[in-house]
Design a protein around this motif. Structure first.
Motif, PDB file in Angstrom:
ATOM      1  N   PRO A  82       0.793  -1.242   0.000  1.00 52.77           N
ATOM      2  CA  PRO A  82       0.000   0.000   0.000  1.00 52.77           C
ATOM      3  C   PRO A  82       0.819   1.282   0.000  1.00 52.77           C
ATOM      4  O   PRO A  82       0.527   2.209  -0.751  1.00 52.77           O
ATOM      5  CB  PRO A  82      -0.854  -0.120   1.265  1.00 52.77           C
ATOM      6  N   SER A  83       1.869   1.368   0.824  1.00 53.67           N
ATOM      7  CA  SER A  83       2.667   2.609   0.837  1.00 53.67           C
ATOM      8  C   SER A  83       3.411   2.762  -0.484  1.00 53.67           C
ATOM      9  O   SER A  83       3.566   3.875  -0.998  1.00 53.67           O
ATOM     10  CB  SER A  83       3.640   2.611   2.010  1.00 53.67           C
ATOM     11  N   GLY A  84       3.873   1.661  -1.069  1.00 52.92           N
ATOM     12  CA  GLY A  84       4.559   1.707  -2.364  1.00 52.92           C
ATOM     13  C   GLY A  84       3.638   2.176  -3.466  1.00 52.92           C
ATOM     14  O   GLY A  84       4.044   2.941  -4.344  1.00 52.92           O
ATOM     15  N   ALA A  85       2.380   1.740  -3.445  1.00 53.73           N
ATOM     16  CA  ALA A  85       1.412   2.155  -4.465  1.00 53.73           C
ATOM     17  C   ALA A  85       1.177   3.657  -4.412  1.00 53.73           C
ATOM     18  O   ALA A  85       1.122   4.334  -5.444  1.00 53.73           O
ATOM     19  CB  ALA A  85       0.101   1.398  -4.279  1.00 53.73           C
ATOM     20  N   THR A  86       1.072   4.207  -3.207  1.00 57.43           N
ATOM     21  CA  THR A  86       0.863   5.651  -3.046  1.00 57.43           C
ATOM     22  C   THR A  86       2.061   6.433  -3.556  1.00 57.43           C
ATOM     23  O   THR A  86       1.914   7.400  -4.321  1.00 57.43           O
ATOM     24  CB  THR A  86       0.614   5.991  -1.557  1.00 57.43           C
ATOM     25  N   GLU A  87       3.270   6.003  -3.166  1.00 55.97           N
ATOM     26  CA  GLU A  87       4.480   6.702  -3.591  1.00 55.97           C
ATOM     27  C   GLU A  87       4.692   6.564  -5.097  1.00 55.97           C
ATOM     28  O   GLU A  87       5.148   7.498  -5.757  1.00 55.97           O
ATOM     29  CB  GLU A  87       5.703   6.172  -2.829  1.00 55.97           C
ATOM     30  N   LEU A  88       4.383   5.393  -5.654  1.00 57.34           N
ATOM     31  CA  LEU A  88       4.539   5.179  -7.099  1.00 57.34           C
ATOM     32  C   LEU A  88       3.620   6.115  -7.872  1.00 57.34           C
ATOM     33  O   LEU A  88       4.039   6.693  -8.886  1.00 57.34           O
ATOM     34  CB  LEU A  88       4.254   3.720  -7.457  1.00 57.34           C
ATOM     35  N   ALA A  89       2.393   6.282  -7.426  1.00 55.43           N
ATOM     36  CA  ALA A  89       1.464   7.195  -8.102  1.00 55.43           C
ATOM     37  C   ALA A  89       2.015   8.616  -8.087  1.00 55.43           C
ATOM     38  O   ALA A  89       1.982   9.308  -9.107  1.00 55.43           O
ATOM     39  CB  ALA A  89       0.092   7.132  -7.430  1.00 55.43           C
TER      40      ALA A  89
END
Length: 196
Positions: A183-190
């Motif tokens: 989840p944190s990776g998805a937010t940062e990737l966006a």
């Protein structure tokens, strides 16, 4: 500017043959499609073989269809090419060189196996990525038939963990879509893909 990234999958449709899937070996760019220089590609044709057909051209900003010639592992746009990309990508790709390690799941005669892989992510979007695998001595290495990868990628904000489903695999290149991202990776990737 029209840019065809290295490692892009390009599909050429010629009369009376199956579609030919090619992989671009180097990045090429030009202000308009008609001005693109020849694109070096990985193909199975021998020297002197010439093919003309409709090319599904994948660029950094989208996909378009143009008439093209394939000869001596070079794709050349020919004829009256459009001057704009006609289908935009759902997600913007960001090129880079991000170290990655993980575990690949492959199907063999003996059943499913998991093997370690290392490499680098050469472009990434919120939809998926392009992975170039390497060995310890920096030689290309990617086992055939990868179905899924659990990957840890070192991104500018830290480590991102994701599961990737294979879309296309050629030599040491694998293009895949995200099945799961922490989840944190998805937010940062966006944020990263939007340039924030």
């Amino acid at each position: 500017m029209i840019t065809v990234p290295a490692g892009s999958s390009l599909t050429m449709r010629c009369p009376d043959t199956q579609p030919i899937v090619l992989v671009s070996l180097a990045e090429v760019s030009a202000p308009f499609l008609a001005e693109l220089p020849p694109i070096p590609v990985l193909s199975l044709d021998g020297p002197g073989v010439r093919r003309i057909g409709v090319l599904e051209l994948v660029t950094a900003s989208g996909v378009t269809w143009v008439e093209a010639e394939l000869r001596n592992d070079q794709l050349t746009v020919i004829g009256d090419a459009p001057t704009d990309v006609v289908q935009r990508r759902a997600a913007t790709r960001r090129p880079g060189n991000y170290p990655a390690i993980g575990t690949a799941e492959i199907e063999t005669i003996d059943g499913r196996q998991r093997i370690p892989i290392t490499g680098r992510v050469e472009d990434i979007s919120t939809d998926g990525l392009l992975l170039r695998a390497t060995t310890d001595d920096n030689l290309p290495a990617l086992p055939y038939g990868i179905e899924r990868i659990l990957l840890h990628v070192t991104m500018p904000w830290g480590e991102m963990t994701a599961t990737i489903t294979t879309v296309d695999q050629r030599a040491d290149l694998l293009r895949g879509t995200f099945e799961w991202i922490d989840p944190s990776g998805a937010t940062e990737l966006a944020r990263f893909c939007l340039g924030r």
